[in-house]
Design an enzyme around this catalytic site. Structure first.
Site, mmCIF file in Angstrom:
data_model
loop_
_atom_site.group_PDB
_atom_site.id
_atom_site.type_symbol
_atom_site.label_atom_id
_atom_site.label_comp_id
_atom_site.label_asym_id
_atom_site.label_seq_id
_atom_site.Cartn_x
_atom_site.Cartn_y
_atom_site.Cartn_z
ATOM 1 N N GLY A 15 32.218 -21.985 22.366
ATOM 2 C CA GLY A 15 31.546 -20.805 21.669
ATOM 3 C C GLY A 15 30.053 -20.900 22.358
ATOM 4 O O GLY A 15 29.684 -21.563 23.407
ATOM 5 N N TYR A 16 29.258 -19.837 22.055
ATOM 6 C CA TYR A 16 28.003 -19.735 22.492
ATOM 7 C C TYR A 16 27.088 -20.836 22.619
ATOM 8 O O TYR A 16 26.736 -21.394 23.477
ATOM 9 C CB TYR A 16 27.431 -18.525 21.738
ATOM 10 C CG TYR A 16 25.888 -18.119 22.056
ATOM 11 C CD1 TYR A 16 25.618 -17.872 23.565
ATOM 12 C CD2 TYR A 16 25.111 -17.886 21.117
ATOM 13 C CE1 TYR A 16 24.319 -17.583 23.760
ATOM 14 C CE2 TYR A 16 23.748 -17.324 21.555
ATOM 15 C CZ TYR A 16 23.447 -17.408 22.801
ATOM 16 O OH TYR A 16 22.084 -17.023 23.152
ATOM 17 N N SER A 39 39.342 -19.016 18.487
ATOM 18 C CA SER A 39 39.650 -18.090 17.522
ATOM 19 C C SER A 39 38.256 -17.060 17.884
ATOM 20 O O SER A 39 38.546 -15.559 17.561
ATOM 21 C CB SER A 39 39.599 -18.422 16.210
ATOM 22 O OG SER A 39 38.036 -18.843 15.912
ATOM 23 N N LYS A 89 30.928 -16.743 11.520
ATOM 24 C CA LYS A 89 29.693 -16.487 11.726
ATOM 25 C C LYS A 89 29.303 -14.807 11.529
ATOM 26 O O LYS A 89 28.230 -14.675 11.532
ATOM 27 C CB LYS A 89 28.861 -17.045 12.807
ATOM 28 C CG LYS A 89 29.427 -16.594 14.073
ATOM 29 C CD LYS A 89 28.417 -16.551 15.373
ATOM 30 C CE LYS A 89 28.850 -15.807 16.489
ATOM 31 N NZ LYS A 89 27.822 -16.160 17.550
ATOM 32 N N SER A 129 21.553 -23.233 9.411
ATOM 33 C CA SER A 129 20.825 -21.663 9.623
ATOM 34 C C SER A 129 19.714 -21.308 8.883
ATOM 35 O O SER A 129 19.655 -21.759 7.528
ATOM 36 C CB SER A 129 22.025 -20.793 9.485
ATOM 37 O OG SER A 129 21.336 -19.374 9.665
ATOM 38 N N ALA A 130 18.648 -20.797 9.418
ATOM 39 C CA ALA A 130 17.596 -20.152 8.942
ATOM 40 C C ALA A 130 18.195 -19.436 7.681
ATOM 41 O O ALA A 130 17.179 -19.203 6.551
ATOM 42 C CB ALA A 130 16.661 -19.608 9.722
ATOM 43 N N TYR A 154 29.034 -16.278 3.984
ATOM 44 C CA TYR A 154 28.686 -16.929 5.128
ATOM 45 C C TYR A 154 27.491 -18.040 5.091
ATOM 46 O O TYR A 154 27.505 -19.484 5.205
ATOM 47 C CB TYR A 154 28.199 -16.162 6.411
ATOM 48 C CG TYR A 154 27.530 -16.880 7.439
ATOM 49 C CD1 TYR A 154 28.193 -17.434 8.456
ATOM 50 C CD2 TYR A 154 26.250 -16.677 7.488
ATOM 51 C CE1 TYR A 154 27.545 -18.221 9.355
ATOM 52 C CE2 TYR A 154 25.431 -17.134 8.541
ATOM 53 C CZ TYR A 154 26.345 -18.104 9.480
ATOM 54 O OH TYR A 154 25.367 -18.569 10.620
ATOM 55 N N LYS A 158 26.872 -22.459 4.592
ATOM 56 C CA LYS A 158 26.019 -23.194 5.229
ATOM 57 C C LYS A 158 25.279 -23.964 4.228
ATOM 58 O O LYS A 158 24.994 -25.323 4.389
ATOM 59 C CB LYS A 158 25.003 -22.405 5.930
ATOM 60 C CG LYS A 158 25.392 -21.522 7.225
ATOM 61 C CD LYS A 158 25.818 -22.417 8.384
ATOM 62 C CE LYS A 158 26.592 -21.648 9.331
ATOM 63 N NZ LYS A 158 27.284 -22.609 10.622
ATOM 64 N N LEU A 205 21.102 -8.661 17.144
ATOM 65 C CA LEU A 205 20.123 -7.626 17.943
ATOM 66 C C LEU A 205 20.509 -7.627 19.470
ATOM 67 O O LEU A 205 20.481 -6.759 20.105
ATOM 68 C CB LEU A 205 18.776 -7.829 17.558
ATOM 69 C CG LEU A 205 17.754 -7.215 18.264
ATOM 70 C CD1 LEU A 205 18.012 -5.534 17.937
ATOM 71 C CD2 LEU A 205 16.349 -7.505 17.680
ATOM 72 N N GLY A 302 20.777 -6.501 3.087
ATOM 73 C CA GLY A 302 20.918 -7.918 3.064
ATOM 74 C C GLY A 302 20.062 -8.641 4.101
ATOM 75 O O GLY A 302 19.456 -9.744 4.114
HETATM 76 C C1 WQD Z 1 17.680 -9.586 13.855
HETATM 77 C C2 WQD Z 1 16.659 -8.197 13.628
HETATM 78 C C3 WQD Z 1 17.870 -6.633 12.314
HETATM 79 C C4 WQD Z 1 20.892 -5.279 15.115
HETATM 80 C C5 WQD Z 1 22.074 -13.382 11.548
HETATM 81 C C6 WQD Z 1 22.304 -14.285 10.554
HETATM 82 C C7 WQD Z 1 21.800 -15.607 10.825
HETATM 83 C C8 WQD Z 1 22.275 -15.989 12.117
HETATM 84 C C9 WQD Z 1 21.818 -15.060 13.092
HETATM 85 C C10 WQD Z 1 24.549 -16.373 12.810
HETATM 86 C C11 WQD Z 1 16.984 -7.740 12.003
HETATM 87 C C12 WQD Z 1 17.601 -6.145 13.619
HETATM 88 C C13 WQD Z 1 19.705 -6.013 14.526
HETATM 89 C C14 WQD Z 1 20.966 -3.919 15.385
HETATM 90 C C15 WQD Z 1 18.460 -3.986 14.452
HETATM 91 N N1 WQD Z 1 23.663 -16.404 12.188
HETATM 92 N N2 WQD Z 1 18.768 -5.476 14.214
HETATM 93 N N3 WQD Z 1 19.565 -3.284 15.096
HETATM 94 O O1 WQD Z 1 20.124 -10.906 10.613
HETATM 95 O O2 WQD Z 1 18.393 -12.351 11.557
HETATM 96 O O3 WQD Z 1 20.338 -13.297 11.335
HETATM 97 O O4 WQD Z 1 22.249 -13.807 12.841
HETATM 98 O O5 WQD Z 1 25.419 -16.771 13.538
HETATM 99 O O6 WQD Z 1 22.576 -16.438 9.727
HETATM 100 O O7 WQD Z 1 21.844 -13.833 9.291
HETATM 101 O O8 WQD Z 1 19.935 -11.632 13.168
HETATM 102 O O9 WQD Z 1 20.306 -10.413 15.392
HETATM 103 O O10 WQD Z 1 21.505 -9.573 13.196
HETATM 104 O O11 WQD Z 1 19.053 -9.295 13.605
HETATM 105 O O12 WQD Z 1 17.617 -3.291 14.315
HETATM 106 O O13 WQD Z 1 21.497 -3.249 15.868
HETATM 107 O O14 WQD Z 1 17.413 -7.216 14.502
HETATM 108 O O15 WQD Z 1 17.624 -5.608 11.254
HETATM 109 O O16 WQD Z 1 15.584 -7.502 11.765
HETATM 110 P P1 WQD Z 1 19.334 -11.883 11.607
HETATM 111 P P2 WQD Z 1 20.390 -10.197 13.619
#
Ligand code: WQD
Length: 344
Positions: A15-16, A39, A89, A129-130, A154, A158, A205, A302
């Site tokens: 994985g990553y 998977s 995840k 995870s945070a 999820y 954790k 993101l 969320g």
């Molecule tokens: C980051 C910011 C979005 C996509 C999640 C899980 C965490 C961990 C990492 C992983 C947020 C904004 C996102 C988009 C956007 N788990 N965004 N447009 O939600 O902080 O954390 O991923 O395996 O447990 O909760 O990360 O990258 O989804 O979002 O504006 O198309 O980018 O609203 O503010 P998140 P994220």
């Protein structure tokens, strides 16, 4: 006497984060045994990791939910430490398919713990995870910041997994655990031989950013600009996956060298610097020179407005600190996407 410092079993090692950590472990003098059921990953990831380190690794295609198959791995390989990455995840999917998440993420984990105990292998490093902090009242969050009730299955897996590890360390002699709470991992290996490979429409993101830059997606949606933050968009702590991988090495060293102060320890793994969604987009465009079409849309259910790490404990106890420059990290993500898409 082995030429290696020790051997580490890396579950979810295709994985990553798993591939980058396996590279960092080998570079630090460890040998690795990598298992994955593909998977949510590809055999090419293992090939990429082998290219980077310049040799083959012990790899087995095993589902960690299959106790007997996993027992075979323990019978065939000696190792003191497991890093357990193997898990689903996707936060959103876990809301619609909770059983899939509880079943996979907890059964695989229990199997690992069960066999560590049975085979008297001492050290378990868990990928937390945070997300366990939820919408924290005081920022940055320290390891002492109370966890909030999980808002997704999820996130709940954790929290439950952290508690299971704590209880095992408390109950079983010769059993040690570290949970690393990752903030938002991004970036890729500078060789662009390994990186994040999300299937389908990305949830996170940066993969969405790089896919939009590559023309795979038309436009990036920014989820909300009416949060109580400086520019109205959410604040996160984006940690380079190479720095994150090094934190794992530091945690493994701590276990293997018997430097733990408690039988179960928790560390935040972040940069300590909050970055907004709009800042990240601007930085990406500047660092890569690529134009990124984006639009502001409504909030995503969320999402917490802001979360970033207090990293003092990891800095002090692990002797680890995030070092990579955000622009380099963003360029690495882009170079990886370009390689995946065959863009020059
Ligand atoms: C980051 C910011 C979005 C996509 C999640 C899980 C965490 C961990 C990492 C992983 C947020 C904004 C996102 C988009 C956007 N788990 N965004 N447009 O939600 O902080 O954390 O991923 O395996 O447990 O909760 O990360 O990258 O989804 O979002 O504006 O198309 O980018 O609203 O503010 P998140 P994220």
């Amino acid at each position: 006497m082995s030429q290696y410092k020790d051997t580490v079993l890396v579950s979810g090692g295709a994985g990553y984060i798993g591939t980058h950590t396996a590279v960092a472990l080998v570079e630090a003098g460890y040998d690795v045994v990598v298992i994955d059921n593909f998977s949510n990953s590809e055999p090419s990831a293992v090939e990429g990791l082998e290219k980077i380190i310049g040799r083959k690794v012990a790899f087995e295609e095993v589902d960690t939910c299959d106790l007997e198959a996993l027992r075979g791995v323990f019978e065939r390989h000696e190792f003191s430490t497991v890093i357990h990455f193997a898990a689903y995840k996707a936060v959103g999917e876990s809301m619609t398919e909770p059983l899939k998440y509880y079943q996979n993420n907890l059964v695989s984990y229990m199997n690992i713990l069960q066999l560590m105990k049975e085979f008297k292998r001492p050290n378990v490093l868990f990928s937390s995870s945070a997300t366990v902090y939820g919408d924290a009242e005081v920022l940055p969050v320290t390891e002492e910041t109370p966890r909030q009730p999980a808002t997704s299955p999820y996130g709940n897996t954790k929290q439950i997994a952290e508690d299971i590890l704590r209880d095992c360390c408390r109950a079983y002699e010769g059993f040690f655990g570290i949970a690393l709470r990752y903030f938002n991992p991004i970036g890729a290996h500078p060789s662009a031989l390994i990186g994040e490979l999300p299937r389908g429409v990305p949830n996170n993101l940066i993969p969405f950013v790089t896919q939009t830059a590559a023309g795979v997606r038309e436009c990036l949606s920014v989820f909300g600009n009416d949060y109580d933050t400086p520019d109205g968009t959410c604040l996160r702590d984006y940690i380079d996956v190479l720095d994150l991988a090094k934190a794992h090495v530091a945690a493994v060293d701590r276990m293997v060298d018997h430097k733990m102060k408690e039988k179960y320890e928790i560390f935040n793994v972040g940069t300590g610097t909050p970055v907004s969604v709009l800042e990240l987009i601007t930085r990406f465009m500047k660092a890569t020179g690529v134009d990124l079409p984006y639009k502001i849309v409504g909030r995503r259910a969320g999402d917490v407005p802001a979360v970033w790490a207090d990293t003092a404990l990891a800095n002090k106890e692990l002797g680890w600190k995030a070092e990579r420059d955000l622009d380099d990290t963003l360029r690495a993500s882009w170079n990886w996407e370009k390689r995946v898409r065959g863009i020059k």
